[in-house]
Scaffold this active site. Structure first.
Site, PDB file in Angstrom:
ATOM      1  N   ASP A 170      -7.233  -3.368   3.108  1.00  0.00           N
ATOM      2  CA  ASP A 170      -5.548  -4.122   2.418  1.00  0.00           C
ATOM      3  C   ASP A 170      -6.243  -5.748   2.994  1.00  0.00           C
ATOM      4  O   ASP A 170      -5.504  -6.910   3.098  1.00  0.00           O
ATOM      5  CB  ASP A 170      -4.871  -3.826   3.118  1.00  0.00           C
ATOM      6  CG  ASP A 170      -4.663  -2.669   2.394  1.00  0.00           C
ATOM      7  OD1 ASP A 170      -4.809  -2.569   1.555  1.00  0.00           O
ATOM      8  OD2 ASP A 170      -3.758  -1.617   3.059  1.00  0.00           O
ATOM      9  N   ASP A 220       0.350  -1.134   0.236  1.00  0.00           N
ATOM     10  CA  ASP A 220      -0.012  -0.236  -0.240  1.00  0.00           C
ATOM     11  C   ASP A 220       0.852   1.378  -0.295  1.00  0.00           C
ATOM     12  O   ASP A 220       1.551   0.973   0.332  1.00  0.00           O
ATOM     13  CB  ASP A 220      -1.047   0.166   0.886  1.00  0.00           C
ATOM     14  CG  ASP A 220      -2.030   1.084   1.350  1.00  0.00           C
ATOM     15  OD1 ASP A 220      -2.488   1.098   0.174  1.00  0.00           O
ATOM     16  OD2 ASP A 220      -2.198   1.571   2.565  1.00  0.00           O
ATOM     17  N   GLU A 269      25.977 -42.821  11.407  1.00  0.00           N
ATOM     18  CA  GLU A 269      25.872 -44.037  12.751  1.00  0.00           C
ATOM     19  C   GLU A 269      24.674 -44.743  12.749  1.00  0.00           C
ATOM     20  O   GLU A 269      25.325 -45.512  13.024  1.00  0.00           O
ATOM     21  CB  GLU A 269      24.891 -42.744  13.926  1.00  0.00           C
ATOM     22  CG  GLU A 269      26.094 -41.822  14.345  1.00  0.00           C
ATOM     23  CD  GLU A 269      25.164 -40.931  15.433  1.00  0.00           C
ATOM     24  OE1 GLU A 269      24.141 -41.219  15.887  1.00  0.00           O
ATOM     25  OE2 GLU A 269      24.945 -39.801  16.184  1.00  0.00           O
ATOM     26  N   ASP A 315      -2.410  -1.357   5.586  1.00  0.00           N
ATOM     27  CA  ASP A 315      -2.833  -0.618   6.783  1.00  0.00           C
ATOM     28  C   ASP A 315      -4.366  -0.733   7.117  1.00  0.00           C
ATOM     29  O   ASP A 315      -5.037  -0.488   8.105  1.00  0.00           O
ATOM     30  CB  ASP A 315      -2.062   0.263   7.087  1.00  0.00           C
ATOM     31  CG  ASP A 315      -2.466   1.854   6.341  1.00  0.00           C
ATOM     32  OD1 ASP A 315      -3.121   1.302   4.984  1.00  0.00           O
ATOM     33  OD2 ASP A 315      -1.834   2.814   6.724  1.00  0.00           O
TER      34      ASP A 315
END
Length: 903
Positions: free
Chosen positions: A647, A335, A712, A643
């Site tokens: 959005d 934005d 291992e 914000d």
């Protein structure tokens, strides 16, 4: 449902809702409608219970494997192993639960956007009611400072302006009128409507409610947010991948060792139930050893550390996996208002007959310089024409400026506040000038007049009049122009020059106001036309919401590392493009697209053009979702910053949503994965670096643990397959020690290793890339080719003395794993270019000191099935470890030479 109420006249809207303009709704009718339509509040979604959140942590495949490992370890008698793994699992679950529980507490934030009370006109009188009791057809009474609680059609407006940035992204307050508009307009262009969640900044008016609760523009967005499906992050997908392969390896080892051992013994006819149980128990224990128990804890720990570090740098993460997602972000849809810009109108230029004046500084802090044709203008030494201009700007103005706890804030219209700040930068005292020239009357601004005029008493009698408004409107009412300290005739050439300047400023996306003044000798004339004529033109002010100083640098870094920034805003295309050009988002050749143009394209047409568009203007919430989806369809990892309420759907649909903490609405914060507490776009770059760092470290200890555990399992399982369980190279206690002690601390230290030098110079990694990338695979292959054969050679060489063979194998595992840990500080850079950090050195030192101390106890040596190593044993072990070190350095060199990037 959305209706074109804006296309109807005020009378038609009132008639359709049965509302009497003189009396408002009858209280009884309002009560009936409240029962029919329900309260004016958002639908409350059922939250996730704490128990569900906690037990949900155990659905992770890696955690599930570790839970199985606990059960299996207990069944084969390894109680200590089971307890230790259990502690790790509980630690992981608690960490994940705490973070997600905090996030769930924010679900109620949507409801906070509704104003708690509102003023309505019912039964012929104004009354203050709970906003949840507003119904369609109510007459809202609107005044400056009110938060609007429902969508409504304006039926009366007196200089009414609303801040709609939370909904549309519009950076300046929107003037409201009562005239009917064309059908089909977008939300941002409905100048005769007011909307839920927005605020009245100036003037007053009345509006008939057309929609409440979930039927409002705000409610539809909230519904869209709830409908967006949350997708798994790249880290979650990779963790599942690791868990899947570890599970396959564990099951395969169990089946292979048990099957071959039983088949071999069956061939010689000695298979009995006791043997089957023994072999099965060993196979299960070996499978448990194949799973790096610390992996899930380290993944969680690294993310938790990353979250803490990001919080220190003003980025709060709501869900841990979001930390890593930023590391592979390829597109940031951002934005403009309040994100790339300060969200504060600022005067950039003042155009006077004597020349232009540029103003430095941004925002509402009265800090900056005024620079005229002759250089910097000192406060208190203003030229007469500039002082007259700024004095008029202060008097024809209702805004005020205040410093509260070290932060400057405004009261009133942002455009008027910008003029107050400009005057303060010049050293003028707004309060002093206003006290010296008290306002006597006012001709208010309206969308029809496009100007505002105030009248002020002169000390010796008479009045001064000051006007501000659209430049062409103000200019049309002027007959003179102030040049220096003399008002002369305004010529046609002057008018042409002023209009040209106005066009020039507008082309730079500046909002332009014209100012004028006159003196009325004996009181106010009878009508406004008499006041607003034959005025003296003072000049033009060009202002804009300025970009954040650090935004351009942040955008440059994004482009450098291969991240595409895209601006999506509700502002006009001209304003958006100017800001985008200044910040570096828009370059020559990039496309600019409006919401109207986007709506006219089919999905395939837009998909073909999306990569060329850098700026979107005048967009709707649906447009934002369309843009994010189009980028994701191209395989990009999309971050969305914002914000406003508008959005929220895109924030939730994006791979990672980033909300602004100061200017951001609660709705945006609730929908986002991360919140920036400083509203600073540059913090995104820091977060991206943090995300890359986290993922790099995950790969480092993954490479370390897989190498160690693979070696291992291959050595222990291979010997047992070849010779039988009685020739076990390491006893269970020794295996447990190596697994949990030698592997554990160095792996944890690798989880907090500093970033590689080129971490912010690489392009984003491919989100489809396996966590077993080429560098990780190269290290694993090296272990298979170099280490495992030597372990076999050393063990079989001393097979006649099994205790000695186990001693050499045990210490070889410890020293080799220490060397590997030190070299895994970076998977690409030499240990000399990226030396081990203090925590890794401390972990290695602790492991060496611990094993030396433990070897002093005969009971420990007996439990491990080993003896004290001889000098020759240690010499062989150190020589081979040096060989491993050299091969690892060679591997890194070859990866660098071939351009393989650590991802």
């Amino acid at each position: 449902m959305d209706h074109d109420w804006h296309a109807l006249s005020p009378g038609d809207v009132l008639e359709k809702f049965g509302t009497d303009p003189a009396l408002g709704l009858d209280p009884a009718e309002a009560a009936s409608r409240l029962e029919k339509h329900g309260p004016n509040e958002l639908v409350r979604e059922e939250g996730v219970s704490p128990w569900a959140l906690f037990f949900g942590q155990f659905t992770n495949i890696l955690i599930a494997i570790l839970v199985a490992a606990i059960i299996l370890s207990a069944l084969v008698g390894e109680v200590v192993d089971a307890v230790i793994i259990g502690v790790i699992v509980v630690f992981c679950a608690v960490l994940g639960f705490v973070q997600e529980y905090r996030a769930e507490k924010a679900l109620a934030a949507l409801r906070k956007m509704l104003a708690p009370t509102s003023t309505v006109f019912r039964g012929g009188r104004e009354e203050r009611i709970d906003s949840r009791e507003i119904v369609p057809g109510d007459l809202l009474v609107l005044e400056a400072g009110d938060k609007i609680a429902a969508d409504a059609r304006v039926v009366r407006a007196h200089a009414l302006r609303c801040d709609e940035a939370p909904l549309t992204g519009e950076s300046v307050p929107v003037g409201k009128s009562t005239e009917a508009l064309a059908p089909g307009l977008g939300t941002a262009d409905r100048k005769n409507m007011v909307f839920t969640g927005t605020t009245v900044t100036y003037g007053r008016g009345r509006a008939v409610v057309t929609a409440t609760a979930m039927d409002t523009a705000f409610g539809r967005i909230a519904r869209d947010v709830a409908a967006v499906k949350t997708e798994k992050t790249p880290l979650e997908r990779r963790t599942e991948e690791i868990g899947k392969w570890l599970g396959i390896v564990a099951v395969a080892i169990c089946a292979l060792v048990a099957g071959i051992s039983i088949w071999r013994e069956y061939g010689i006819g000695v298979v009995d139930l006791k043997f089957i149980v023994t072999v099965t128990m060993f196979a299960v224990a070996l499978a448990v050893a194949a799973v790096p128990e610390a992996l899930a804890a380290i993944v969680t720990g690294a993310l938790a550390i990353g979250m803490r570090e990001m919080a220190k740098k003003n980025a709060l993460v709501r869900k841990m996996p979001a930390v890593e997602t930023l590391g592979c972000t390829t597109v940031i849809c951002t934005d403009k208002t309040g994100t790339l810009t300060r969200g504060e109108m600022t005067v950039r230029r003042i155009v006077l007959p004597g020349g232009d004046v540029a103003l430095t500084g941004g925002g509402y802090a009265p800090a900056g310089e005024l620079r005229g044709p002759a250089g910097t203008i000192a406060p208190g030494k203003l030229p007469p024409d500039l002082e007259a201009f700024l004095r008029a700007a202060l008097l024809c103005n209702d805004a005020s400026l205040a410093e509260i706890e070290g932060k400057w804030s405004i009261r009133g219209d942002p455009t008027e506040a910008a003029l107050v700040v400009a005057a303060a930068k010049a050293g003028l005292s707004p309060d002093g000038i206003r006290r010296a020239s008290p306002r006597a009357d006012e001709l208010p601004f309206s969308s029809e007049r496009k100007r505002m005029t105030t009248l002020h008493a002169l000390p010796g009698g008479g009045l001064e009049a000051f006007m501000k408004g659209a430049p062409e409107v103000v200019l049309a009412r002027c007959s003179r122009i102030l040049e220096g300290d003399v008002a002369r005739e305004l010529t046609a050439a002057d008018r042409a020059a002023i209009l040209a300047k106005n066009a020039e400023l507008a082309a730079q996306a500046l909002r332009v106001l014209g100012l004028a003044a006159t003196t009325l000798a004996h009181g106010a004339p009878a009508d406004e036309d008499a006041v607003e004529r034959d005025m003296v033109f003072l000049g033009l002010a060009g202002m804009m919401d300025p970009p954040r100083p650090e935004a351009a640098q942040a955008v440059a870094v994004c482009r450098k590392v291969g991240i595409r920034p895209v601006m999506i805003t509700g502002d006009h295309a001209l304003t958006a493009t100017a800001v985008a050009r200044e910040i570096g988002i828009w370059h020559e050749g990039d496309a600019v697209m409006t919401g109207e143009e986007l709506a006219a394209l089919s999905e395939s047409e837009f998909a073909a053009r999306v990569a060329s568009v850098s700026v979107y203007a005048r967009v709707s919430p649906t447009d934002k979702l369309t843009i994010v989806k189009a980028w994701k369809a191209r395989g990009e990892v999309v971050a969305m910053t914002g914000d406003g309420v508008n959005d929220a759907p895109a924030l939730k649909h994006a791979d990672i949503g980033v909300a602004m903490g100061i200017s951001g609405t609660e709705v945006a914060k609730e929908a986002a994965d991360m919140v920036l507490t400083d509203d600073n776009f540059a913090t995104i770059v820091t977060a991206i670096e943090q995300g890359r760092w986290i993922y790099d470290n995950i790969k480092k200890y993954l490479a370390f643990l897989i190498q160690c555990n693979l070696t291992e399992v291959a050595v222990i399982g291979g010997v047992v397959l070849a010779l039988g369980p009685e020739y076990l190279p390491l006893l269970p206690a020794a295996i447990l020690y190596i697994n949990l002690a030698t592997d554990g601390l160095p792996a944890l230290a690798l989880g907090v290793a500093p970033p590689d030098p080129d971490i912010m110079e690489r392009p984003p990694r491919d989100p489809r890339e396996s966590v077993f990338s080429k560098d990780v695979v190269a290290f694993i292959l090296r272990a298979l080719v170099i280490e495992i054969p030597f372990f076999f050679l050393l063990f079989f060489h001393d097979l006649g003395d099994i205790t000695h063979a186990r001693t050499e194998i045990f210490f070889l595992f410890i020293i080799v794993e220490v060397v590997i840990a030190l070299n895994c500080r970076s998977l690409r850079y030499s240990i000399f270019a990226a030396p081990p950090h203090k925590w890794l050195l401390a972990a290695v030192a602790w492991e060496l000191v611990l094993i030396v101390a433990l070897m002093q106890f005969a009971t420990v040596r007996e439990a491990f099935g080993i003896t004290m190593p001889s000098f020759s044993d240690l010499t062989v072990i150190c020589l081979f470890s040096a060989l491993i070190f050299a091969v690892m350095e060679l591997t890194k060199y070859l990866l660098r030479r071939n351009g393989q990037k650590t991802r």
